[in-house]
Design an enzyme around this catalytic site. Structure first.
Site, PDB file in Angstrom:
ATOM      1  N   GLU A  55      25.057  46.845  80.061  1.00  0.00           N
ATOM      2  CA  GLU A  55      25.917  46.829  78.887  1.00  0.00           C
ATOM      3  C   GLU A  55      25.451  47.897  77.893  1.00  0.00           C
ATOM      4  O   GLU A  55      24.262  48.091  77.688  1.00  0.00           O
ATOM      5  CB  GLU A  55      25.826  45.442  78.237  1.00  0.00           C
ATOM      6  CG  GLU A  55      26.599  45.285  76.934  1.00  0.00           C
ATOM      7  CD  GLU A  55      26.274  43.973  76.228  1.00  0.00           C
ATOM      8  OE1 GLU A  55      27.126  43.493  75.482  1.00  0.00           O
ATOM      9  OE2 GLU A  55      25.152  43.442  76.433  1.00  0.00           O
ATOM     10  N   LYS A  81      35.099  42.407  78.294  1.00  0.00           N
ATOM     11  CA  LYS A  81      34.475  41.127  77.953  1.00  0.00           C
ATOM     12  C   LYS A  81      35.481  40.166  77.333  1.00  0.00           C
ATOM     13  O   LYS A  81      36.145  40.494  76.348  1.00  0.00           O
ATOM     14  CB  LYS A  81      33.308  41.359  76.984  1.00  0.00           C
ATOM     15  CG  LYS A  81      32.479  40.118  76.695  1.00  0.00           C
ATOM     16  CD  LYS A  81      31.293  40.463  75.798  1.00  0.00           C
ATOM     17  CE  LYS A  81      30.402  39.247  75.577  1.00  0.00           C
ATOM     18  NZ  LYS A  81      29.232  39.562  74.733  1.00  0.00           N
ATOM     19  N   CYS A 122      26.570  39.969  79.185  1.00  0.00           N
ATOM     20  CA  CYS A 122      25.575  39.427  78.263  1.00  0.00           C
ATOM     21  C   CYS A 122      25.680  37.905  78.150  1.00  0.00           C
ATOM     22  O   CYS A 122      25.471  37.194  79.118  1.00  0.00           O
ATOM     23  CB  CYS A 122      25.707  40.105  76.900  1.00  0.00           C
ATOM     24  SG  CYS A 122      24.246  39.881  75.840  1.00  0.00           S
TER      25      CYS A 122
END
Length: 538
Positions: free
Chosen positions: A292, A351, A408
């Site tokens: 990321e 995301k 994440c």
């Protein structure tokens, strides 16, 4: 007055202590059994208490658990404001748990030494724990699952339960064991005290009456702890393997300066990728995965970033997955972009669950009245839409491989990763950027979450971080390879591709719905019982 203060202070201190003991189960301390002891302590401390005492003790337990567990938020912000606010809010859920258990434990069916009462107590507490944990992990704003008891159990013998009941099922079994340990303690400790000097025959008789319950509870705890290790976990490749390179480019600990210096982060990952190509030879990998935010400037709009990325992809002779953050108008997104050495930018995963108060600010104008820190996030991150998978061409095999994606903190959400698996993901990829958390426990916590999620979904999991831990995790939760934090490194692995669904993924959201519903029913029954009891009093 002094006696009353001392009497109130002792359980309050114990509540904090039991919370700290539970924290010790989580990484980086990692004493998984401490979670069972700490939760068991909470069971005993709040059992039979008044609702007000249960609320207060539950909240203090939450403070003891969450204050060290969530310290990484203060490290990331550079001040304790968010840490204190998040800890205080999340502790309210444990206050709810403590108050509910205090009332539920007073139900007539749960009282006494009868076998049925013992079983009912153990089951009732575990259901309450699971119900409150599910609520905390899903509401509000998508919930906050950090601190799920399951995520402290990555090294526990009952880890295979996760494949059958998800993270919630693993937490439920851990809570059952903790409640059994509490029953054992509740049965033995008073008996031992009565058997001391002056206990006499009455103490001996009381001890004998409690002994069967203690033996039963201890045996049940041992069975719940050890028996799940025999549950079958399928881990073999079903559709072959892919040879993956995972690159950790590393970032200086003054990470904000590093990200502000254009192309430094991207350059680190490009140089690490070129070293990887030199080590394994070009054309030997199916794909390379960067973490990321590895592209500090989006390669779709910045030519210098694109040039570095293209050079890396050509060096390894394989597509590269790279984290990028495009800004579109007044919002930004968090993408994992497929970059081909022949065609450049391609498909991307965006995301789905940006983190409130970290990647975007809900009700910004209202929160700004409390603290100006909200303006440190000047551009809110918006949720992505589209599939939860990213299909990548395997360079050496000439076939397309769908991967379940989560960026994440999405690793902590069963349902987010489940979407990707149900959509055909054959392995799970978790790119992350832990640079802002420095040497706190966040990265180790995230690695444990990934281990549990690998078991939940029956998939290999590839976690790739800017600074560590970058890891290859097998479908049974075993860490096969892992890097050291704050080093430039890369991993190469033949990752098995799997297609069958675990029972947990087949069940989907139903265990959570059941846990919340049963917990609510128990709470309502206890409230009715408390009202009836109060009315009977003269």
């Amino acid at each position: 007055m002094g006696v009353r203060i001392a009497g109130a202070t002792r359980p309050a201190l114990l509540a904090v202590v039991w919370g700290l003991v539970t924290y010790a189960a989580f990484p980086p301390v990692g004493l998984w059994w401490a979670g069972l002891v700490g939760v068991g302590g909470l069971v005993l401390l709040t059992r039979g208490a008044t609702a007000r005492a249960g609320l207060g003790l539950g909240a203090l337990y939450g403070v003891g658990l969450l204050t060290p567990l969530l310290h990484f938020t203060a490290v990331a912000m550079g001040n304790p404001i968010g840490w204190a606010a998040l800890t205080a809010f999340q502790s309210l859920y444990f206050a709810l748990l403590g108050g509910a258990w205090a009332l539920v434990s007073r139900l007539p069916a749960l009282s006494g030494l009868r076998l049925t009462a013992l079983v009912a107590r153990v089951a009732a507490f575990a259901v309450l724990w699971a119900g409150v944990e599910e609520l905390r992990s899903s509401w509000p704003l998508g919930g906050f699952p950090f601190g799920r008891l399951a995520f402290a159990m990555a090294d526990a013998p009952m880890l295979p339960v996760a494949a059958y009941g998800g993270s919630l099922g693993l937490s439920l079994v851990a809570a059952l064991i903790a409640a059994c340990l509490a029953e054992t303690g509740a049965a033995l400790l008073p008996s031992l005290l009565r058997l001391g000097p002056g206990g006499g025959r009455r103490g001996l008789w009381a001890g004998a009456r409690r002994l069967p319950g203690a033996i039963l509870a201890a045996g049940a705890a041992a069975a719940l702890l050890l028996a799940p290790a025999a549950l079958p976990l399928a881990t073999g490749a079903q559709e072959g393997t892919i040879r993956v390179g995972a690159v950790q480019g590393n970032v200086a600990k003054n990470f904000e300066d590093a990200f502000n210096r254009a192309l430094e982060v991207t350059g680190n990952h490009a140089s690490a990728t070129e070293q990887l190509a030199a080590d394994v030879g070009p054309g030997t990998l199916d794909m390379v995965i960067w973490p990321e935010n590895a592209a500090d400037l989006d390669p779709r709009s910045h030519a210098a970033t694109a040039a570095l990325l293209d050079r890396s992809a050509r060096a390894v002779g394989a597509p590269v997955l790279v984290g990028a953050v495009p800004v579109e108008g007044r919002v930004r997104y968090n993408d994992m972009l497929l970059w081909s050495p022949q065609e450049g930018p391609g498909a991307y995963y965006r995301k789905h669950r940006p983190v409130p108060f970290a990647e975007y600010i809900p009700a910004r104008s209202l929160v700004r009245r409390l603290t100006s820190q909200v303006d440190r996030i000047s551009v809110d991150m918006a949720a992505g839409t589209g599939p939860s998978t990213l299909t990548v061409p395997a360079a050496t095999q000439g076939r397309q491989v769908p991967l379940a994606m989560g960026i994440c903190f999405e690793v902590a959400y069963d349902d987010s990763l489940r979407e990707g698996v149900l959509q055909g993901g054959r392995a799970i990829v978790i790119p992350t950027n832990n640079a802002s958390f420095l040497d706190s426990g966040e990265a180790a916590q995230q690695l444990a979450q990934g281990r549990v999620q690998a078991v939940v979904h029956g998939r290999s999991l590839i976690q790739v971080s800017t600074v560590g831990y970058t890891a290859i995790i097998a479908p049974d939760g075993t860490v096969e390879q892992v890097t050291r934090p704050y080093t430039q490194a890369s991993l190469v692995a033949d990752v098995p591709l799997r297609s069958t669904l675990t029972p947990a993924d087949r069940l989907g959201a139903w265990p959570g719905i059941a846990a919340e519903s049963l917990a609510a029913i128990l709470a309502l029954a206890s409230i009715v019982n408390a009202v009836r009891t109060a009315r009977r009093r003269p």
